[in-house]
Design a protein around this motif. Structure first.
Motif, mmCIF file in Angstrom:
data_model
loop_
_atom_site.group_PDB
_atom_site.id
_atom_site.type_symbol
_atom_site.label_atom_id
_atom_site.label_comp_id
_atom_site.label_asym_id
_atom_site.label_seq_id
_atom_site.Cartn_x
_atom_site.Cartn_y
_atom_site.Cartn_z
ATOM 1 N N GLU A 22 -4.539 -50.505 15.247
ATOM 2 C CA GLU A 22 -4.686 -51.629 14.335
ATOM 3 C C GLU A 22 -6.119 -52.129 14.243
ATOM 4 O OE1 GLU A 22 -1.927 -54.533 15.689
ATOM 5 O OE2 GLU A 22 -0.154 -53.408 15.030
ATOM 6 N N GLY A 23 -6.973 -51.709 15.181
ATOM 7 C CA GLY A 23 -8.377 -52.076 15.113
ATOM 8 C C GLY A 23 -8.729 -53.413 15.732
ATOM 9 N N THR A 24 -7.737 -54.145 16.240
ATOM 10 C CA THR A 24 -8.011 -55.438 16.878
ATOM 11 C C THR A 24 -8.669 -55.208 18.230
ATOM 12 O OG1 THR A 24 -6.087 -56.402 15.797
ATOM 13 C CG2 THR A 24 -6.994 -57.585 17.697
ATOM 14 N N ARG A 25 -9.762 -55.938 18.505
ATOM 15 C CA ARG A 25 -10.458 -55.826 19.779
ATOM 16 C C ARG A 25 -10.617 -57.218 20.389
ATOM 17 N NH1 ARG A 25 -8.860 -51.595 18.777
ATOM 18 N NH2 ARG A 25 -9.997 -49.616 18.516
ATOM 19 N N LEU A 26 -10.304 -57.331 21.664
ATOM 20 C CA LEU A 26 -10.333 -58.610 22.367
ATOM 21 C C LEU A 26 -11.612 -58.828 23.150
ATOM 22 C CD1 LEU A 26 -6.689 -58.468 23.785
ATOM 23 C CD2 LEU A 26 -7.463 -59.623 21.701
ATOM 24 N N SER A 27 -12.274 -57.747 23.519
ATOM 25 C CA SER A 27 -13.452 -57.821 24.372
ATOM 26 C C SER A 27 -14.716 -57.592 23.551
ATOM 27 C CB SER A 27 -13.361 -56.776 25.490
ATOM 28 O OG SER A 27 -14.546 -56.746 26.245
ATOM 29 N N GLU B 288 -11.596 -58.417 32.176
ATOM 30 C CA GLU B 288 -11.266 -57.021 32.469
ATOM 31 C C GLU B 288 -9.933 -56.620 31.824
ATOM 32 O OE1 GLU B 288 -13.359 -55.102 33.515
ATOM 33 O OE2 GLU B 288 -14.803 -56.319 34.629
ATOM 34 N N ILE B 289 -8.961 -57.543 31.818
ATOM 35 C CA ILE B 289 -7.684 -57.254 31.171
ATOM 36 C C ILE B 289 -7.884 -57.052 29.664
ATOM 37 C CG2 ILE B 289 -5.454 -58.242 30.525
ATOM 38 C CD1 ILE B 289 -5.325 -57.201 33.277
ATOM 39 N N ASP B 290 -8.759 -57.854 29.062
ATOM 40 C CA ASP B 290 -9.059 -57.674 27.631
ATOM 41 C C ASP B 290 -9.676 -56.297 27.374
ATOM 42 O OD1 ASP B 290 -8.079 -60.129 26.936
ATOM 43 O OD2 ASP B 290 -10.039 -61.117 26.812
ATOM 44 N N LEU B 291 -10.624 -55.905 28.230
ATOM 45 C CA LEU B 291 -11.259 -54.603 28.055
ATOM 46 C C LEU B 291 -10.244 -53.472 28.268
ATOM 47 C CD1 LEU B 291 -13.763 -52.901 27.537
ATOM 48 C CD2 LEU B 291 -14.325 -53.091 29.989
ATOM 49 N N LEU B 292 -9.384 -53.622 29.283
ATOM 50 C CA LEU B 292 -8.341 -52.623 29.514
ATOM 51 C C LEU B 292 -7.421 -52.509 28.293
ATOM 52 C CD1 LEU B 292 -6.720 -50.684 31.339
ATOM 53 C CD2 LEU B 292 -5.466 -52.693 32.181
ATOM 54 N N SER C 173 -6.493 -48.240 22.197
ATOM 55 C CA SER C 173 -7.288 -47.332 21.365
ATOM 56 C C SER C 173 -7.086 -45.887 21.804
ATOM 57 C CB SER C 173 -8.769 -47.709 21.453
ATOM 58 O OG SER C 173 -9.581 -46.723 20.850
ATOM 59 N N HIS C 174 -7.104 -45.661 23.108
ATOM 60 C CA HIS C 174 -6.950 -44.309 23.646
ATOM 61 C C HIS C 174 -5.579 -43.729 23.310
ATOM 62 C CE1 HIS C 174 -7.044 -40.987 26.543
ATOM 63 N NE2 HIS C 174 -5.861 -41.409 26.957
#
Length: 526
Positions: free
Chosen positions: A338-343, A497-501, A507-508
């Protein structure tokens, strides 16, 4: 005989070897990661080389998220029925309804007596089992009043019932002789024989005995699920039972489902590679063949109605059913990103990801081939769901919206559960699940795809590189957890870190599905 119309279930039958206590737990996790339904463990309390089965099943339930657990089968002479009933109900409650009760009369009477159990004749053991089932069902009936059983072998003068299990636990009997088969039809929810003791040609007569006893007791034969512990080899010419490649296994197991009403197949053994092949190559093919036959135009109802039998001579053979599963274009849709990124931090440059070979628009895929790609998405969906629960738990606990007691109660309703009801244990368990999934891909799926289609090598190399990045993020999550729980951090680092995970993993998974669903359908999961 009959296809009773039960949903198909598949599982493993593991040996609780005390000399390698963590090995069986790892095989149970592999069972779940491979997409199977059930983990079962043999129960021989007089055997000093074995772990205690109920303790082991509790650990397995605590370290898995969805797979069901059962003794295969519990030794009733050494497990008093009141205690066994409460143990099963307790584990069912704590695991969210993931317990079934394989139950046996106890066959090794000298061994049972050697540890202080009753020395019963075979006839007495069947009588004791019948009384024990009555006790167990009474304890589970929390609204039924005091449990009173005045038996020859089990006397319960007035036990209070409870706790009530989270779901109706099935009692599956390991039965072979006439009186045990009659008890199965009269009082059990399932039949659980093993192929080393009952070869396929012996199932028909035993099934008939169960059906006759069920009808005599006013029950429908379809009330009793039929399961089968099976052993075999993936080598061989295919002349014997389960002695050949996955296609041989699939044909033979599908025939047992359609002709003998077997709806549960449980693989005996502790070979991790055999479990992977069983789950990845045999199970989807069995499901395809049985589903095609059940929905064949030759049958106006699709499957046999509950309690009714469809004679084998009135059905198409399995080979015809296979032809009924027509090939079609790829209908398994990868999960979009969906392209949403939190970090604000990017785990990698997504624009540099390689793209695999273009799909041949003329290529068609059988339901079996498409099931392999669907399996990958199902596993990924489980990871996505657990990630969402991890995020919610971290948010509520670190914000002070949930105290430890409430957190414990909340986790008890969630899919993943741990013995240590802390945020650290929960997140640590999820990190292990992700790591195990990636390890399975790196060691089995990816080498197969790389060998089978060299054009996929750049994609596989990139996916493996991303696995290493995600592993590093998981380690940072672990360090942030330690800091928050010890009071060295207020939780902001953990949230980051949870946002980056979340960004990296979602994405992966989407990239992997986009690039591999079609190759997996085309090349298989070997």
């Amino acid at each position: 005989m009959a296809d009773y119309g039960h949903d198909l279930q598949f599982g493993t039958f593991l040996t609780p070897v005390a000399g390698a206590p963590h090995r069986v737990v790892e095989l149970a996790r592999l069972t779940e990661q491979s997409g199977l339904d059930l983990v079962t463990v043999q129960d021989h309390p007089y055997q000093a080389r074995f772990l205690d089965t109920w303790t082991l099943l509790s650990v397995i339930a605590a370290t898995t998220t969805s797979v069901r657990v059962s003794p295969n089968v519990a030794n009733l002479p050494l497990r008093p029925p009141v205690v066994l009933a409460r143990s099963a109900a307790t584990l069912d409650l704590l695991s969210g309804g993931r317990v079934e009760l394989g139950l046996g009369a106890g066959a090794f009477h000298d061994a049972i007596a050697s540890v202080g159990g009753p020395r019963l004749s075979p006839s007495q053991a069947v009588d004791a089992l019948a009384e024990g089932i009555e006790v167990i069902r009474g304890i589970w009936d929390a609204d039924g009043g005091q449990v009173r059983v005045d038996g020859t072998h089990h006397v319960v003068p007035g036990a209070q019932p409870g706790p009530r299990p989270a779901h109706p636990i099935g009692i599956w009997l390991g039965a072979y002789k006439r009186r045990m088969l009659e008890l199965t039809g009269r009082a059990a929810d399932g039949w659980l024989p093993s192929s080393p003791y009952v070869p396929p040609e012996g199932l028909t007569a035993m099934n008939a005995a169960i059906d006759d006893a069920a009808l005599a007791a006013g029950r429908a034969p379809a009330d009793i699920r039929r399961l089968y512990n099976v052993s075999g080899s993936f080598s061989g010419s295919g002349d014997g039972f389960l002695a050949g490649g996955p296609a041989v296994w699939a044909e033979q197991l599908a025939e047992l489902a359609l002709d003998e009403g077997i709806s549960g197949f449980i693989l005996i053994g502790d070979d991790g590679e055999a479990i992977r092949r069983f789950a990845g190559e045999v199970v989807p093919a069995v499901r395809e063949l049985v589903d095609a036959e059940r929905h064949s135009p030759a049958s106006s109802t699709g499957i046999a109605p509950t309690g009714a039998a469809t004679p084998a001579q009135d059905r198409e053979p399995v080979e015809v059913a296979r032809g009924a599963a027509q090939a079609a274009g790829l209908q398994v849709a990868p999960t979009p990103d969906e392209g949403t990124r939190l970090s604000a931090t990017a785990a990698w440059d997504e624009t540099t990801r390689p793209v695999g070979p273009a799909r041949d628009p003329r290529r068609t895929y059988t339901p079996h081939e498409q099931a392999a790609g669907r399996h990958l998405i199902d596993v990924h969906d489980g990871l996505r769901s657990e990630l969402a629960q991890v995020r919610e738990l971290v948010t509520q606990v670190s914000a002070g919206q949930m105290d430890p007691g409430t957190a414990r109660s909340h986790i008890n309703t969630m899919t993943m559960r741990q013995n240590d009801w802390t945020i650290g244990a929960y997140c640590e368990a999820y990190c292990r699940v992700v790591t195990t999934h990636h390890t399975l891909e790196d060691q089995s799926l990816f080498p197969h795809l790389r060998r089978s289609d060299p054009r996929l090598r750049p994609v596989i190399d990139r996916l493996e590189d991303e696995h290493h990045v995600i592993h590093d993020i998981l380690e940072r999550v672990d360090r942030a957890l330690v800091a928050m729980i010890s009071g060295e951090d207020d939780g902001k680092a953990l949230h980051a870190e949870i946002d980056l995970l979340t960004d990296a993993l979602l994405s992966h998974l989407a990239y992997e599905e986009r690039e591999l669903v079609e190759p997996i359908a085309r090349l298989g999961l070997r």
